[in-house]
Write a protein that holds these residues in place. Structure first.
Motif, PDB file in Angstrom:
ATOM      1  N   TYR A   1      14.790   3.335  -2.682  1.00 33.19           N
ATOM      2  CA  TYR A   1      15.684   3.398  -1.527  1.00 33.19           C
ATOM      3  C   TYR A   1      14.925   3.021  -0.267  1.00 33.19           C
ATOM      4  O   TYR A   1      13.708   2.796  -0.308  1.00 33.19           O
ATOM      5  CB  TYR A   1      16.321   4.794  -1.406  1.00 33.19           C
ATOM      6  N   ASP A   2      15.640   2.935   0.861  1.00 34.83           N
ATOM      7  CA  ASP A   2      15.058   2.455   2.123  1.00 34.83           C
ATOM      8  C   ASP A   2      14.289   1.151   1.900  1.00 34.83           C
ATOM      9  O   ASP A   2      13.198   0.953   2.426  1.00 34.83           O
ATOM     10  CB  ASP A   2      14.127   3.511   2.748  1.00 34.83           C
ATOM     11  N   ILE A   3      14.870   0.276   1.115  1.00 37.90           N
ATOM     12  CA  ILE A   3      14.238  -1.005   0.779  1.00 37.90           C
ATOM     13  C   ILE A   3      14.467  -1.973   1.937  1.00 37.90           C
ATOM     14  O   ILE A   3      15.596  -2.229   2.335  1.00 37.90           O
ATOM     15  CB  ILE A   3      14.841  -1.580  -0.521  1.00 37.90           C
ATOM     16  N   ASN A   4      13.354  -2.475   2.497  1.00 41.50           N
ATOM     17  CA  ASN A   4      13.458  -3.449   3.588  1.00 41.50           C
ATOM     18  C   ASN A   4      12.202  -4.320   3.599  1.00 41.50           C
ATOM     19  O   ASN A   4      11.335  -4.158   2.736  1.00 41.50           O
ATOM     20  CB  ASN A   4      13.686  -2.739   4.935  1.00 41.50           C
ATOM     21  N   LYS A   5      12.095  -5.204   4.549  1.00 49.02           N
ATOM     22  CA  LYS A   5      10.968  -6.147   4.606  1.00 49.02           C
ATOM     23  C   LYS A   5       9.618  -5.462   4.759  1.00 49.02           C
ATOM     24  O   LYS A   5       8.593  -6.003   4.372  1.00 49.02           O
ATOM     25  CB  LYS A   5      11.161  -7.140   5.751  1.00 49.02           C
ATOM     26  N   SER A   6       9.606  -4.270   5.357  1.00 51.14           N
ATOM     27  CA  SER A   6       8.320  -3.607   5.601  1.00 51.14           C
ATOM     28  C   SER A   6       7.919  -2.637   4.486  1.00 51.14           C
ATOM     29  O   SER A   6       6.821  -2.104   4.509  1.00 51.14           O
ATOM     30  CB  SER A   6       8.349  -2.873   6.945  1.00 51.14           C
ATOM     31  N   GLY A   7       8.771  -2.417   3.492  1.00 57.35           N
ATOM     32  CA  GLY A   7       8.409  -1.538   2.387  1.00 57.35           C
ATOM     33  C   GLY A   7       9.616  -0.898   1.727  1.00 57.35           C
ATOM     34  O   GLY A   7      10.740  -1.372   1.851  1.00 57.35           O
ATOM     35  N   TYR A   8       9.366   0.213   1.050  1.00 55.07           N
ATOM     36  CA  TYR A   8      10.419   0.922   0.324  1.00 55.07           C
ATOM     37  C   TYR A   8       9.916   2.312  -0.037  1.00 55.07           C
ATOM     38  O   TYR A   8       8.730   2.628   0.101  1.00 55.07           O
ATOM     39  CB  TYR A   8      10.840   0.161  -0.943  1.00 55.07           C
TER      40      TYR A   8
ATOM     41  N   ASN B   1      -3.556   7.479  -2.729  1.00 52.95           N
ATOM     42  CA  ASN B   1      -3.364   6.073  -2.374  1.00 52.95           C
ATOM     43  C   ASN B   1      -3.227   5.222  -3.628  1.00 52.95           C
ATOM     44  O   ASN B   1      -3.882   5.490  -4.650  1.00 52.95           O
ATOM     45  CB  ASN B   1      -4.537   5.558  -1.545  1.00 52.95           C
ATOM     46  N   MET B   2      -2.377   4.226  -3.535  1.00 53.70           N
ATOM     47  CA  MET B   2      -2.219   3.293  -4.651  1.00 53.70           C
ATOM     48  C   MET B   2      -1.704   1.960  -4.115  1.00 53.70           C
ATOM     49  O   MET B   2      -1.172   1.889  -3.007  1.00 53.70           O
ATOM     50  CB  MET B   2      -1.273   3.840  -5.716  1.00 53.70           C
TER      51      MET B   2
ATOM     52  N   ILE C   1       7.046   8.447  -3.803  1.00 57.37           N
ATOM     53  CA  ILE C   1       6.143   7.360  -3.427  1.00 57.37           C
ATOM     54  C   ILE C   1       6.708   6.678  -2.183  1.00 57.37           C
ATOM     55  O   ILE C   1       7.899   6.395  -2.110  1.00 57.37           O
ATOM     56  CB  ILE C   1       5.976   6.331  -4.562  1.00 57.37           C
ATOM     57  N   ASP C   2       5.836   6.408  -1.218  1.00 55.00           N
ATOM     58  CA  ASP C   2       6.205   5.727   0.027  1.00 55.00           C
ATOM     59  C   ASP C   2       5.324   4.486   0.136  1.00 55.00           C
ATOM     60  O   ASP C   2       4.088   4.589   0.093  1.00 55.00           O
ATOM     61  CB  ASP C   2       5.974   6.673   1.212  1.00 55.00           C
ATOM     62  N   CYS C   3       5.951   3.312   0.254  1.00 57.11           N
ATOM     63  CA  CYS C   3       5.211   2.046   0.235  1.00 57.11           C
ATOM     64  C   CYS C   3       5.412   1.234   1.498  1.00 57.11           C
ATOM     65  O   CYS C   3       6.524   1.111   1.999  1.00 57.11           O
ATOM     66  CB  CYS C   3       5.670   1.214  -0.969  1.00 57.11           C
ATOM     67  N   LYS C   4       4.316   0.678   1.998  1.00 54.67           N
ATOM     68  CA  LYS C   4       4.328  -0.209   3.171  1.00 54.67           C
ATOM     69  C   LYS C   4       3.786  -1.561   2.756  1.00 54.67           C
ATOM     70  O   LYS C   4       2.745  -1.673   2.105  1.00 54.67           O
ATOM     71  CB  LYS C   4       3.450   0.347   4.304  1.00 54.67           C
TER      72      LYS C   4
ATOM     73  N   ASN D   1       0.875  -1.168   0.000  1.00 53.49           N
ATOM     74  CA  ASN D   1       0.000   0.000   0.000  1.00 53.49           C
ATOM     75  C   ASN D   1       0.913   1.218   0.000  1.00 53.49           C
ATOM     76  O   ASN D   1       1.818   1.314   0.832  1.00 53.49           O
ATOM     77  CB  ASN D   1      -0.899   0.005   1.236  1.00 53.49           C
ATOM     78  N   CYS D   2       0.672   2.129  -0.933  1.00 51.97           N
ATOM     79  CA  CYS D   2       1.585   3.255  -1.121  1.00 51.97           C
ATOM     80  C   CYS D   2       0.818   4.568  -1.174  1.00 51.97           C
ATOM     81  O   CYS D   2      -0.390   4.601  -1.413  1.00 51.97           O
ATOM     82  CB  CYS D   2       2.351   3.097  -2.436  1.00 51.97           C
TER      83      CYS D   2
END
Length: 188
Positions: free
Chosen positions: A155-162, A68-69, A182-185, A51-52
């Protein structure tokens, strides 16, 4: 009769093994094919659905309200390439097909969108950096004609998002103007 039964038993197995890395019931986002270049896993932590929120620049340089996307990633072409798709709350859609070409040692990303239809898909090129960021470039002049690139960075790529940012940069990358964020969880 025995030949027909034997063929029926072999064909389904052969068909499955031919596409064993494609999305299926057990692996809904597919899997990387071990015969693909090792870089196929560069996008591994993005595979799945997030969810981003997406924001872009207005003409007055302010930022739009977040939209939202859902951004979904999967392995395609039997695990030899990566595809992503966005479903936005305004009803628009976009996506990319990503292939790593070993001869040039870089990713080629072909972008498409329901808002900006094109007879020729724009293409970004780039790589995963040592810091874990994935950076892609496309030639693009600034509105005043200055030569540069539209640079995309995961960037900030990890298990909880990017996170993702689209920026215009000059050829030396000293002038940087962000235009899209874009901020994704990760979905649970």
């Amino acid at each position: 009769m025995k030949t027909i039964i034997l063929i029926l038993l072999i064909v389904p197995f052969h068909t499955f093994s031919q596409y064993e890395y494609a999305p299926n019931e057990e692996f809904p986002y597919g899997r990387p094919n071990p015969n693909a270049p090792q870089q196929i896993t560069d996008f591994d932590q993005l595979i799945g659905s997030c969810n981003c929120t997406s924001t872009t620049r207005n003409q007055d340089n302010s930022w739009t309200e977040p939209e939202n996307m859902i951004w979904t990633w999967k392995y395609i072409m039997n695990g030899m390439a990566v595809q992503d798709e966005t479903l936005k709350s305004d009803g628009s859609h976009s996506g990319s097909i990503r292939q790593f070409i070993g001869d040039s040692s870089r990713w080629y990303v072909h972008y498409y969108s329901s808002k900006t239809r094109s007879t020729k898909l724009p293409t970004w090129e780039g790589n995963k950096k040592e810091n874990g960021n994935i950076v892609l470039y496309r030639d693009q002049a600034a509105p005043n004609g200055t030569e540069g690139f539209f640079r995309l960075t995961f960037y900030d790529i990890n298990k909880s998002g990017y996170k993702w940012i689209g920026e215009w940069v000059d050829r030396t990358e000293t002038v940087v103007f962000p235009t899209w964020k874009i901020d994704c969880k990760r979905e649970k």
